[in-house]
Design a protein around this motif. Structure first.
Motif, PDB file in Angstrom:
ATOM      1  N   GLN A   2      34.163  34.935  34.782  1.00 21.60           N
ATOM      2  CA  GLN A   2      33.420  35.948  34.903  1.00 21.60           C
ATOM      3  C   GLN A   2      32.981  36.611  35.925  1.00 21.60           C
ATOM      4  O   GLN A   2      32.993  35.792  37.301  1.00 21.60           O
ATOM      5  CB  GLN A   2      32.156  35.794  34.158  1.00 21.60           C
ATOM      6  CG  GLN A   2      30.834  34.833  34.998  1.00 21.60           C
ATOM      7  CD  GLN A   2      30.099  35.530  36.038  1.00 21.60           C
ATOM      8  OE1 GLN A   2      30.168  37.036  36.061  1.00 21.60           O
ATOM      9  NE2 GLN A   2      29.691  34.941  37.147  1.00 21.60           N
ATOM     10  N   HIS A   3      33.057  37.916  36.390  1.00 23.91           N
ATOM     11  CA  HIS A   3      32.841  38.689  37.666  1.00 23.91           C
ATOM     12  C   HIS A   3      31.727  39.689  37.307  1.00 23.91           C
ATOM     13  O   HIS A   3      32.041  40.978  37.765  1.00 23.91           O
ATOM     14  CB  HIS A   3      34.109  39.138  38.076  1.00 23.91           C
ATOM     15  CG  HIS A   3      34.758  38.285  39.070  1.00 23.91           C
ATOM     16  ND1 HIS A   3      35.601  37.205  38.364  1.00 23.91           N
ATOM     17  CD2 HIS A   3      34.729  37.982  40.469  1.00 23.91           C
ATOM     18  CE1 HIS A   3      35.938  36.206  39.501  1.00 23.91           C
ATOM     19  NE2 HIS A   3      35.506  36.614  40.717  1.00 23.91           N
ATOM     20  N   GLY A   4      30.457  39.390  36.875  1.00 23.28           N
ATOM     21  CA  GLY A   4      29.640  40.399  36.613  1.00 23.28           C
ATOM     22  C   GLY A   4      30.139  41.180  35.300  1.00 23.28           C
ATOM     23  O   GLY A   4      31.300  41.146  34.785  1.00 23.28           O
TER      24      GLY A   4
ATOM     25  N   VAL B 144      39.727  38.422  38.219  1.00 23.97           N
ATOM     26  CA  VAL B 144      39.466  39.141  39.476  1.00 23.97           C
ATOM     27  C   VAL B 144      40.392  38.197  40.721  1.00 23.97           C
ATOM     28  O   VAL B 144      41.158  38.519  41.337  1.00 23.97           O
ATOM     29  CB  VAL B 144      38.222  39.357  39.809  1.00 23.97           C
ATOM     30  CG1 VAL B 144      38.011  39.506  41.206  1.00 23.97           C
ATOM     31  CG2 VAL B 144      37.609  40.723  39.095  1.00 23.97           C
ATOM     32  N   ASP B 145      40.078  36.788  40.460  1.00 27.93           N
ATOM     33  CA  ASP B 145      40.464  36.099  41.462  1.00 27.93           C
ATOM     34  C   ASP B 145      42.091  35.793  41.237  1.00 27.93           C
ATOM     35  O   ASP B 145      42.746  35.481  42.376  1.00 27.93           O
ATOM     36  CB  ASP B 145      40.020  34.649  41.152  1.00 27.93           C
ATOM     37  CG  ASP B 145      38.543  34.683  41.813  1.00 27.93           C
ATOM     38  OD1 ASP B 145      37.819  35.516  42.434  1.00 27.93           O
ATOM     39  OD2 ASP B 145      37.629  33.673  41.420  1.00 27.93           O
ATOM     40  N   TRP B 146      42.567  35.969  39.964  1.00 30.82           N
ATOM     41  CA  TRP B 146      43.888  35.670  40.029  1.00 30.82           C
ATOM     42  C   TRP B 146      44.740  37.101  40.707  1.00 30.82           C
ATOM     43  O   TRP B 146      45.542  36.932  41.310  1.00 30.82           O
ATOM     44  CB  TRP B 146      44.350  35.680  38.354  1.00 30.82           C
ATOM     45  CG  TRP B 146      45.597  35.666  37.886  1.00 30.82           C
ATOM     46  CD1 TRP B 146      46.550  34.940  38.364  1.00 30.82           C
ATOM     47  CD2 TRP B 146      46.258  36.610  37.071  1.00 30.82           C
ATOM     48  NE1 TRP B 146      47.729  35.160  38.040  1.00 30.82           N
ATOM     49  CE2 TRP B 146      47.637  36.091  37.064  1.00 30.82           C
ATOM     50  CE3 TRP B 146      45.891  37.544  36.433  1.00 30.82           C
ATOM     51  CZ2 TRP B 146      48.688  36.878  36.175  1.00 30.82           C
ATOM     52  CZ3 TRP B 146      46.825  38.179  35.538  1.00 30.82           C
ATOM     53  CH2 TRP B 146      47.844  37.749  35.510  1.00 30.82           C
TER      54      TRP B 146
ATOM     55  N   LEU C 124      32.431  42.477  48.601  1.00 31.99           N
ATOM     56  CA  LEU C 124      33.824  42.287  49.108  1.00 31.99           C
ATOM     57  C   LEU C 124      34.791  42.278  47.799  1.00 31.99           C
ATOM     58  O   LEU C 124      35.667  42.980  47.779  1.00 31.99           O
ATOM     59  CB  LEU C 124      33.682  40.716  49.656  1.00 31.99           C
ATOM     60  CG  LEU C 124      35.129  40.308  49.758  1.00 31.99           C
ATOM     61  CD1 LEU C 124      36.073  41.299  50.889  1.00 31.99           C
ATOM     62  CD2 LEU C 124      34.988  38.911  50.560  1.00 31.99           C
ATOM     63  N   GLU C 125      34.287  41.504  46.643  1.00 31.27           N
ATOM     64  CA  GLU C 125      35.338  41.547  45.801  1.00 31.27           C
ATOM     65  C   GLU C 125      35.344  42.623  44.655  1.00 31.27           C
ATOM     66  O   GLU C 125      36.608  43.192  44.317  1.00 31.27           O
ATOM     67  CB  GLU C 125      34.828  40.185  44.665  1.00 31.27           C
ATOM     68  CG  GLU C 125      35.059  38.961  45.436  1.00 31.27           C
ATOM     69  CD  GLU C 125      35.075  37.868  44.105  1.00 31.27           C
ATOM     70  OE1 GLU C 125      36.462  37.075  43.915  1.00 31.27           O
ATOM     71  OE2 GLU C 125      34.136  37.783  43.651  1.00 31.27           O
ATOM     72  N   THR C 126      34.258  43.298  44.859  1.00 28.95           N
ATOM     73  CA  THR C 126      34.301  44.740  43.911  1.00 28.95           C
ATOM     74  C   THR C 126      35.051  45.637  44.809  1.00 28.95           C
ATOM     75  O   THR C 126      35.918  46.537  44.234  1.00 28.95           O
ATOM     76  CB  THR C 126      32.936  45.476  43.751  1.00 28.95           C
ATOM     77  OG1 THR C 126      32.269  44.325  43.138  1.00 28.95           O
ATOM     78  CG2 THR C 126      32.767  46.618  42.903  1.00 28.95           C
TER      79      THR C 126
HETATM   80 ZN   LIG Z   1      36.094  35.843  42.366  1.00 28.54          ZN
END
Ligand SMILES: [Zn+2]
Length: 243
Positions: A28-30, A37-39, A159-161
């Motif tokens: 999950q990312h929110g 996302v991480d992939w 950062l990730e968004t």
């Molecule tokens: Zn992430």
């Protein structure tokens, strides 16, 4: 750069001796970002790095150690020993074909076991060397120019968004929240993230922009490439000696 769209004959002819293995996670990312996302980020970093170093880019491993995200549906976690076995087998396969240098590009902080995997591989007496890199950490000092409160950017925040707004804008939903809990990051080891970040965000997702993501990606590739080049150079200069 070479990747799995190439034939074996092309890969042989390339004489590439470096391979890049990105590792991500599905978690999950929110409520504003997909679980991939991480992939996706691992693939983007791997692509940038392999391009600069003219290496063989392998497909990013999608699954990682995501125990801290228990309770959020869609978060898939494999056991640390499974990830260690996967990376050990893949790197061993590359070494057996003459690849001398392998770089594991990790884009998920929870994949702690990668450090053990890499250490064991390097101490096993094989001819090759394997590095483990975590681009957000290697680029931290320059990233703070874009994200002044980088230490608060733990998960699905600015950062990730921003990175996802740059990489796959069609997959970013509106509504990312700003949430920085009153606990330290070591709590990832102590309790499910859901208990201190109920929205699944640790950081300031509401401040993200695609332009910040574009610059962050460029900086992370740049700093990681510099680190890889200097580390392999230093390793080559070490006196020979079997472990
Ligand atoms: Zn992430």
């Amino acid at each position: 750069m070479w990747d799995t769209t190439n034939t074996f004959a092309e890969i042989e002819a390339s004489r590439a001796d470096m391979a890049i293995l990105p590792v991500g996670a599905i978690e999950q990312h929110g409520d504003h970002l997909p679980v991939w996302v991480d992939w996706k980020q691992a693939d983007a970093l791997g692509t940038g790095i392999a391009g600069r170093l003219n290496g063989l880019l392998l497909p990013a491993l999608p699954f990682g150690n995501s125990e801290a995200h228990a309770g959020f549906r869609g978060s898939i976690s494999i056991r640390p020993e499974t990830l260690q076995s996967l990376v050990t087998d893949i790197v061993g396969s590359l070494f057996s074909q003459g690849f001398q240098r392998v770089v594991v590009v990790n884009m998920h902080g929870g994949n702690l076991v990668l450090k053990l995997a890499v250490r064991a591989l390097n101490m096993s007496g094989t001819a090759g060397r394997v590095l483990l890199v975590f681009p957000p950490q290697l680029a931290a000092s320059r990233l703070t120019e874009i994200f002044p409160q980088l230490n608060d950017e733990m998960h699905a925040g600015d950062l990730e968004t921003s990175l996802m707004m740059h990489l796959t804008p069609d997959h970013v939903r509106p509504g990312g929240v700003n949430h920085v809990p009153d606990v330290s990051p070591v709590f990832f080891d102590y309790a499910p993230m859901k208990s201190y970040c109920p929205a699944g965000v640790w950081g300031r997702a509401g401040e993200a922009t695609a332009e910040k993501g574009r610059r962050a990606l460029e900086i992370m590739v740049d700093e990681t490439v510099k680190h890889i080049e200097s580390t392999f150079r230093q390793l080559e200069e070490l006196p020979h000696g079997e472990p």
